[in-house]
Design a protein around this motif. Structure first.
Motif, short mmCIF file in Angstrom:
data_model
loop_
_atom_site.label_atom_id
_atom_site.label_comp_id
_atom_site.label_asym_id
_atom_site.label_seq_id
_atom_site.Cartn_x
_atom_site.Cartn_y
_atom_site.Cartn_z
N GLY A 162 56.63 42.07 2.94
CA GLY A 162 58.13 41.89 3.28
C GLY A 162 59.05 42.97 3.53
N ALA A 163 59.46 43.15 4.59
CA ALA A 163 60.09 44.29 5.06
C ALA A 163 61.77 43.89 5.17
N GLY B 233 64.56 41.10 7.84
CA GLY B 233 64.54 40.08 6.89
C GLY B 233 66.03 38.95 7.37
N GLU C 10 79.82 42.49 4.92
CA GLU C 10 81.08 43.39 4.57
C GLU C 10 81.33 43.65 2.91
N ASN C 11 80.29 43.24 2.20
CA ASN C 11 80.30 43.51 0.82
C ASN C 11 79.25 44.24 0.26
N ASP D 106 65.01 37.80 -2.86
CA ASP D 106 65.47 36.58 -2.70
C ASP D 106 64.01 35.61 -3.21
N ARG E 166 71.76 38.45 -2.55
CA ARG E 166 72.62 39.41 -2.00
C ARG E 166 71.83 40.48 -1.48
C1 LIG Z 1 73.02 35.17 8.37
C2 LIG Z 1 73.01 35.79 6.78
C3 LIG Z 1 74.09 36.42 6.38
C4 LIG Z 1 73.99 37.18 5.30
N1 LIG Z 1 75.31 37.79 4.79
C5 LIG Z 1 75.15 38.57 3.68
C6 LIG Z 1 76.13 39.39 3.28
O1 LIG Z 1 77.10 39.48 4.08
N2 LIG Z 1 76.11 40.15 1.96
C7 LIG Z 1 75.13 39.64 1.14
O2 LIG Z 1 75.07 40.59 0.34
N3 LIG Z 1 73.76 39.21 1.46
C8 LIG Z 1 73.95 38.35 2.89
N4 LIG Z 1 72.97 37.53 3.13
C9 LIG Z 1 71.99 37.44 2.22
C10 LIG Z 1 70.78 38.81 2.19
O3 LIG Z 1 70.52 38.85 3.55
C11 LIG Z 1 69.52 38.41 1.32
O4 LIG Z 1 69.95 37.97 0.24
C12 LIG Z 1 68.57 39.50 1.57
O5 LIG Z 1 68.35 39.69 2.90
C13 LIG Z 1 67.31 39.26 0.78
O6 LIG Z 1 66.68 40.22 1.05
P1 LIG Z 1 65.01 40.14 0.81
O7 LIG Z 1 64.43 41.40 0.86
O8 LIG Z 1 64.75 39.79 -0.60
O9 LIG Z 1 64.32 39.04 1.65
P2 LIG Z 1 64.46 38.58 3.21
O10 LIG Z 1 65.71 39.24 3.68
O11 LIG Z 1 64.12 37.05 3.42
O12 LIG Z 1 63.28 39.34 3.67
C14 LIG Z 1 61.87 38.87 3.50
C15 LIG Z 1 61.04 39.52 4.63
O13 LIG Z 1 59.65 39.18 4.44
C16 LIG Z 1 58.85 38.70 5.39
N5 LIG Z 1 58.17 37.96 5.05
C17 LIG Z 1 57.99 36.52 4.50
N6 LIG Z 1 56.72 36.24 4.31
C18 LIG Z 1 55.79 37.08 4.68
C19 LIG Z 1 54.29 37.04 4.48
N7 LIG Z 1 53.62 36.13 4.30
N8 LIG Z 1 53.88 38.44 4.97
C20 LIG Z 1 54.61 39.18 5.37
N9 LIG Z 1 56.06 39.38 5.48
C21 LIG Z 1 56.52 38.12 5.06
C22 LIG Z 1 60.06 38.04 6.52
O14 LIG Z 1 59.67 38.15 7.65
C23 LIG Z 1 61.07 39.12 5.81
O15 LIG Z 1 61.38 40.07 7.00
C24 LIG Z 1 72.99 36.84 4.16
C25 LIG Z 1 71.94 36.03 4.67
C26 LIG Z 1 72.00 35.71 6.05
C27 LIG Z 1 70.66 34.79 6.40
#
Ligand SMILES: Cc1cc2nc3c(=O)[nH]c(=O)nc-3n(C[C@H](O)[C@H](O)[C@H](O)COP(=O)(O)OP(=O)(O)OC[C@H]3O[C@@H](n4cnc5c(N)ncnc54)[C@H](O)[C@@H]3O)c2cc1C
Length: 558
Positions: free
Chosen positions: A240-241, A269, A278-279, A529, A537
């Motif tokens: 996951g990136a 992601g 913004e935060n 997440d 966040r």
């Molecule tokens: C529209 C939107 C607005 C947001 N705004 C804010 C904000 O203003 N402030 C804030 O703090 N947070 C915000 N968030 C929340 C924040 O984006 C998430 O908490 C954060 O992106 C989580 O990061 P992560 O890397 O854990 O997971 P994700 O961002 O979900 O990334 C997971 C990655 O893993 C990849 N993946 C999944 N399954 C597989 C697999 N089997 N093999 C390979 N790759 C895989 C996916 O394609 C994805 O790229 C927002 C979320 C959204 C959707």
């Protein structure tokens, strides 16, 4: 004609930062990593569409940067004495997007890519100058549509949007020609023998005509994953990136680990689908998720992390060590340690014909690409969390009206105060509490939406063609297939959340308890997440990615 977002340049960057002049002392530090040599007028030093493996500093004379499409030799930039070649593909080793030819008899310093990468990692002054220039040059290529891809599509097509998103999120420059609004489109289609029914069509590297290609075909054609060894055992494989995975990649690679990242789609992601975060600490005026992800992606590559794009992890082979992550072509990627950062995705609305309209009126992200599709029209945003609030505020800038539908009776429990205030103060947003969508209608595109207010019992139908669905998230944990303990909602349990029963069921083999962020499988960590108890966040995802690396070192030392 480019339709890619010209993400804002580096703060404080001056135009000269794109082609800075190195001082004699800086040039002297470079020449020891390569060699000075003479080049003839007209000699081609870098051919387009070939993996970038050489970097040049001009000592005397000049080099021309040429647009690589067809046989035209249009000069798009000149590298003068003291300046240097290269752009972001220099870090990844992907194919070059331009041709570089000596404009007169010249003298240059030639440095191999591997030597350049080690210089970037050790000389912080040169590293800053190079990276700044590489990023600005890439932005310039994107803005000017200079590259090796032409997309012919339609604003009404789901797949056109998908392809644009894929190229944009990978920071790849492209030209876009729209069937409905571009006069020259027929000539181009005739030239490449494509019919309207074939659209969207991607003309890749001026040679291959890909009819409605999937993301993997595009990645393959553009060589996104070329030169990355998928069989070599790695210190750390990150799945996951998103922000969490990219953070783990930056910290892991910068601390000397051999890191491979697997990403099923493109870097960024969920954060990549946000118009403005913004935060996140350090960005007082906000930053688009795509820009944040783009920078993190570059940063990870700068430290030597490798990122495989469009490689879905299908299974974790967890019965013996080293572990292996199986990807979709059946390849097993061996890993001494694993960081799971697969995040979550939005729940789908429980509507029978939803899939008919996904991408054709129903969207799961609100970036400028989606906003372009519904400017001046009415839109619906479903959800009461921060991402829904952010989308509503962003879309209200261009849409005629934004209907915000939330199931609960208010936003106070689920949304940050600053967003609630913006929504209240925005005349273009109508908040509809206790309301849920009951039906979608339309043909090729969504045309009308019905909703029901559960408190008043009022049902309404409106001619609205755009729904942004931003409801609670479900974890991407299906591929783990029993390898690690999950909580009741399907998120991964880590550290002290793992009960003695969990550890007994998982046959935890060590005398020590699991580290913070370690799953029920030794040496396998979960961050962001996907992790039970995580605060959803960007900052916490990034923080967890970095913390996990400290424990990865401990496991590798055990
Ligand atoms: C529209 C939107 C607005 C947001 N705004 C804010 C904000 O203003 N402030 C804030 O703090 N947070 C915000 N968030 C929340 C924040 O984006 C998430 O908490 C954060 O992106 C989580 O990061 P992560 O890397 O854990 O997971 P994700 O961002 O979900 O990334 C997971 C990655 O893993 C990849 N993946 C999944 N399954 C597989 C697999 N089997 N093999 C390979 N790759 C895989 C996916 O394609 C994805 O790229 C927002 C979320 C959204 C959707």
């Amino acid at each position: 004609m480019s339709d890619t977002e010209p993400t804002s340049p580096i703060p404080g960057a001056a135009p000269d930062d794109m082609f800075p002049t190195l001082t004699p002392a800086q040039q002297a530090r470079i020449v020891v990593h390569g060699r000075a040599r003479a080049v003839q007028a007209g000699e081609t030093l870098v051919e387009a569409d070939v993996s970038l493996n050489k970097f040049f500093v001009v000592i005397t004379g000049h080099l021309n940067i040429l647009r690589a499409s067809g046989n035209t030799d249009e000069v798009v930039a000149v590298v003068a004495p003291g300046a240097f070649t290269g752009e972001l593909n220099m870090l990844s080793g992907r194919r070059g997007l331009v041709r570089i030819r000596a404009g007169e008899p010249s003298e240059v310093i030639e440095v191999g890519r591997e030597e350049l990468l080690s210089l970037i990692q050790t000389d912080s002054e040169l590293s800053d100058i190079f990276l700044r220039a590489f990023i600005l040059r890439r932005l310039s290529l994107i803005t000017r549509g200079i590259g090796n891809v032409v997309l012919i599509g339609s604003v009404h097509s789901l797949d056109s949007l998908r392809i644009k998103e894929f190229l944009t999120r990978n920071g790849h420059p492209y030209s876009y020609i729209d069937l409905d609004s571009d006069a020259d489109v027929q000539n181009l289609m005739d030239h490449f023998h494509v019919a309207v029914a074939d659209l969207p069509v991607l003309i890749c590297r001026g040679q291959l005509v890909l009819r409605n290609p999937d993301n993997q075909e595009i990645a393959d054609c553009l060589g996104f994953n070329e030169g990355i060894d998928q069989t070599k055992p790695r210190d750390l494989v990150i799945v996951g990136a998103g922000p969490a995975g990219l953070s783990a990649a930056v910290y892991g690679a910068s601390e000397g680990l051999d890191v491979l990242v697997l990403e099923s789609n493109s870097p960024g992601g969920q954060a990549g689908s946000s118009s403005k975060i913004e935060n996140y600490l350090g960005f007082p005026t906000g930053i688009s998720g795509q820009e944040l992800a783009g920078r993190a992606y570059t940063q990870a590559q700068k430290f030597g992390a490798q990122v495989l794009i469009t490689k879905d992890a299908k299974r974790l082979a967890c019965d013996r060590r080293p572990y292996a992550v199986e990807i979709d072509n059946g390849q097993r990627v061996p890993a001494r340690t694993v960081v799971i950062a697969t995040g979550a995705q939005y729940r789908k609305l429980p509507l029978e014909n939803l899939s008919q309209f996904e991408g054709a009126g129903v969207y799961y992200g609100a970036t400028h690409l989606e906003a372009q599709l519904c400017g001046g029209e009415e839109v619906i945003v479903v959800g009461g969390g921060n991402s829904a609030g952010q989308a509503a505020v962003f879309l209200a800038e261009t849409a005629r009206r934004v209907h915000m539908l939330v199931r609960s009776n208010g936003l106070r429990e689920s949304m940050s105060r600053y967003l609630i205030r913006r929504i209240e103060e925005s005349p273009g947003i109508v908040l509809r509490t206790n309301t849920e969508i009951t039906a979608l209608e339309g043909g090729d595109h969504l045309e009308s939406v019905s909703w029901l207010n559960s408190q008043s019992g009022t049902a309404e139908t409106h001619n609205i063609g755009h729904v942004f669905s931003m409801t609670g998230a479900v974890p991407n944990a299906h591929w783990l297939d029993g390898c690690v303990a999950l909580d009741q909602k399907g998120f991964i349990k880590t550290g002290s959340d793992l009960s003695p029963e969990d550890l007994a069921a998982a046959h935890w083999p060590l005398a020590r308890p699991p580290y913070l962020l370690e799953t029920s499988l030794p040496g396998v960590f979960a961050v962001g997440d996907i992790r039970g108890g995580n605060i959803k966040r960007v900052a916490s995802a990034v923080g967890e990615g970095s913390i996990a690396i400290a424990f990865v070192h401990q496991v590798l030392g055990e």
